[in-house]
Design an enzyme around this catalytic site. Sequence first.
Site, short mmCIF file in Angstrom:
data_model
loop_
_atom_site.label_atom_id
_atom_site.label_comp_id
_atom_site.label_asym_id
_atom_site.label_seq_id
_atom_site.Cartn_x
_atom_site.Cartn_y
_atom_site.Cartn_z
CD GLU A 12 45.80 57.88 84.26
OE1 GLU A 12 46.59 58.13 85.18
OE2 GLU A 12 44.95 58.71 83.84
CG ASP A 197 56.42 59.16 89.15
OD1 ASP A 197 56.58 60.04 90.01
OD2 ASP A 197 55.44 59.11 88.40
#
Length: 228
Positions: A12, A197
Amino acid sequence: MKIGIIGAMDVEVEALRSRMEGATLETVSGMQFAQGRLAGCDAVVAVAGVGKVSAAMCAQTLILRYQPDAIINTGVAGGIGPDLKVLDVVLATAVVQHDMDTSPLGDPVGYISGLGCVEMPCDAALCAALADAAARAGIAVRRGLVASGDQFIASAEQIARIRAHFDAQAAEMEGGAIGQVCTANGVPFAVLRAISDGGNEEAKMSYPQFVQRASERSVRILMEYLQA
């Protein structure tokens, strides 16, 4: 102005650290902090680890050791809001902790007793600047509530439980804890999450496939923000 940036995982924030000039690295309580210049700004980029306890430790250490003027939590999340798709981006208006529950004592679900609230608002000026940066980068953002808890959300049942109490757009595992620490310390904060997701039964297959691409979208927005 010094900006603190926290991600839970290397994927990230690695693209941010790789762009940092004059970086000095320090490991505190098992967490790595990189301090230097990022797009011309003083910045500290940290990898907290997954979950609320790790995120809180990281945020408090960042505040005490590096004194940032603001903290941005970046990374990926499950999209549980209506019509959200993988690779969409959510910019939090506020954060909650969906697994904080003292309701048997008469409190609302998510109530943070030390702060006396459920929702912890993100800094309006910081979020406006991030939204402007996203627009310049050509990335649309959805504004709304981000819900945090110590679970990877991967079922319709879990989504329904969260949405029964919170009108949340995204679910993740750190932003609510960082928000609590920043609120307690009076440090402006923002939470920027790209959707990896849908938080449903397909999440365990979607997440590994899209986590890298989703992270890159958050990084594009952050670099545009810092450059401005």
